[in-house]
Design a protein around this motif. Structure first.
Motif, PDB file in Angstrom:
ATOM      1  N   GLY A   1       0.817  -1.200   0.000  1.00 11.80           N
ATOM      2  CA  GLY A   1       0.000   0.000   0.000  1.00 11.80           C
ATOM      3  C   GLY A   1       0.847   1.244   0.000  1.00 11.80           C
ATOM      4  N   HIS A   2       0.368   2.252   0.722  1.00  9.03           N
ATOM      5  CA  HIS A   2       1.038   3.546   0.805  1.00  9.03           C
ATOM      6  C   HIS A   2       1.878   3.636   2.076  1.00  9.03           C
ATOM      7  CE1 HIS A   2      -1.451   5.103  -2.457  1.00  9.03           C
ATOM      8  NE2 HIS A   2      -2.491   4.575  -1.854  1.00  9.03           N
ATOM      9  N   PRO A   3       2.825   4.584   2.137  1.00  6.08           N
ATOM     10  CA  PRO A   3       3.609   4.768   3.365  1.00  6.08           C
ATOM     11  C   PRO A   3       2.757   5.041   4.602  1.00  6.08           C
ATOM     12  CG  PRO A   3       4.680   5.894   1.543  1.00  6.08           C
ATOM     13  CD  PRO A   3       3.342   5.404   1.021  1.00  6.08           C
ATOM     14  N   MET A   4       1.598   5.691   4.416  1.00  3.25           N
ATOM     15  CA  MET A   4       0.761   6.037   5.571  1.00  3.25           C
ATOM     16  C   MET A   4      -0.518   5.205   5.671  1.00  3.25           C
ATOM     17  SD  MET A   4       2.522   8.416   6.986  1.00  3.25           S
ATOM     18  CE  MET A   4       4.127   8.075   6.268  1.00  3.25           C
ATOM     19  N   ALA A   5      -0.795   4.363   4.692  1.00  3.63           N
ATOM     20  CA  ALA A   5      -2.013   3.544   4.712  1.00  3.63           C
ATOM     21  C   ALA A   5      -1.771   2.268   3.931  1.00  3.63           C
ATOM     22  CB  ALA A   5      -3.196   4.308   4.119  1.00  3.63           C
ATOM     23  N   SER A   6      -1.795   1.146   4.614  1.00  6.39           N
ATOM     24  CA  SER A   6      -1.484  -0.127   3.975  1.00  6.39           C
ATOM     25  C   SER A   6      -2.376  -1.231   4.528  1.00  6.39           C
ATOM     26  CB  SER A   6      -0.014  -0.498   4.193  1.00  6.39           C
ATOM     27  OG  SER A   6       0.848   0.381   3.511  1.00  6.39           O
ATOM     28  N   GLY A   7      -2.252  -2.400   3.918  1.00  3.84           N
ATOM     29  CA  GLY A   7      -2.965  -3.582   4.382  1.00  3.84           C
ATOM     30  C   GLY A   7      -2.066  -4.792   4.292  1.00  3.84           C
ATOM     31  N   ALA A   8      -2.365  -5.806   5.104  1.00  2.00           N
ATOM     32  CA  ALA A   8      -1.572  -7.034   5.100  1.00  2.00           C
ATOM     33  C   ALA A   8      -2.483  -8.205   5.423  1.00  2.00           C
ATOM     34  CB  ALA A   8      -0.428  -6.948   6.103  1.00  2.00           C
TER      35      ALA A   8
END
Length: 312
Positions: A285-292
């Motif tokens: 995702g993004h540096p400030m918003a991700s998923g795993a």
């Protein structure tokens, strides 16, 4: 020649175009996907353009997906919007196409496609499709309310209503031009942020169960039995991930939401970069918003230890 013009020239060559986006779509995924379809039709009204992927009912007010027969792929150009890695492309039949274009604003995880336009400085892929529209104006493109509504929804979704750091002067200039078409912003906001009662009740539970470490890491765990108690889906649970984002001292936070065979981690940050951590745990995702994606509650403990180190 710019990449935008190269993409326009490639679109000209094909009578049939299939547009994809990522699984579990958000407003930017569908806004950019459907916005691109609407844009192509303003310039090339006789081209066949299809939206591929599962229908997401909660975003059905934005667009409805199309049924695409297998044989259509072999004679179509495929364009994939808002998807950094191939595993997350919704409808893997894209591999049967002879030409694939990638348009995305995430860090470039998989460099797939015969043409690639990746701009990590863009607030959203919808903002990039607006850039493409401006390049298409010389080809006769016109900005109608449907294009504007879709792209504005995508920009609003990925910028948190223009609050996130990815919002730039360029983002505001694009939004200003989009709203000039006169689509109903109040109606769009109502559709985007309408919340079922069950989700509001879950939000109360989330606030009561939140824990925050000394290093500023917030954690909420939502096992399946909690979701069943509140009668909410995993996706609905993820919609309240920012319910305590204004908490003083919070640096980063994670929602662990249990599904049938995986635990989804929804990660957000106010400063420490989290996308590389997400990538190590089957996500991104993004540096400030991700998923795993994790596969046991023990693995969530390992994940948290690494997030703690990042925030320290």
């Amino acid at each position: 020649m710019t990449m935008k013009q190269t993409i326009i020239n490639e679109i000209k060559k094909w009578d049939s175009i299939i547009i994809h986006r990522h699984v579990r779509p958000d407003p930017d995924a569908i806004g950019s996907q459907a916005g691109l379809k609407a844009l192509i039709h303003t310039v090339f009204p006789h081209k066949k353009v299809y939206l591929a992927g599962e229908q997401e009912e909660s975003l059905g007010f934005l667009a409805q997906m199309d049924e695409v027969d297998d044989d259509i792929f072999q004679r179509s150009l495929v364009i994939v919007c808002d998807t950094a890695n191939t595993d997350r492309i919704d409808d893997q039949r894209y591999v049967n196409a002879n030409a694939v274009i990638k348009i995305d604003h995430h860090p470039d995880v998989d460099t797939y496609g015969t043409l690639r336009w990746v701009d990590t400085n863009a607030s959203s892929t919808s903002e990039m499709i607006f850039d493409l529209f401006e390049a298409c104006e010389a080809e006769g493109a016109s900005l109608n309310q449907e294009i504007a509504r879709l792209l504005y929804a995508g920009i609003v979704g990925d910028t948190g209503r223009f609050r996130f750091p990815n919002t730039t002067e360029k983002t505001f200039l694009a939004a200003a031009r989009l709203v000039q078409t006169g689509f109903s912003r109040p109606e769009l906001y109502d559709d985007l942020y309408e919340t079922p009662l069950a989700v509001l009740k879950l939000q109360g539970y989330v606030l009561s169960q939140l824990t925050v470490s000394d290093s500023g890491v917030g954690v909420v765990r939502l096992p399946k039995d909690v979701l069943e108690t509140y009668h909410v889906t995993s996706k609905e649970a993820a919609s309240v991930v920012n319910s305590f984002s204004t908490l003083k001292g919070l640096k980063a936070w994670v929602f662990f939401v249990e599904e049938e065979d995986v635990i989804r981690a929804r990660i957000r940050s106010k400063g420490p970069e989290i996308h590389e951590l997400a990538a190590r745990f089957n996500g991104g995702g993004h540096p400030m918003a991700s998923g795993a994606s994790l596969f046991s509650w023990e693995e969530t403990d390992t994940f948290l230890k690494e997030l703690e180190q990042i925030c320290k």
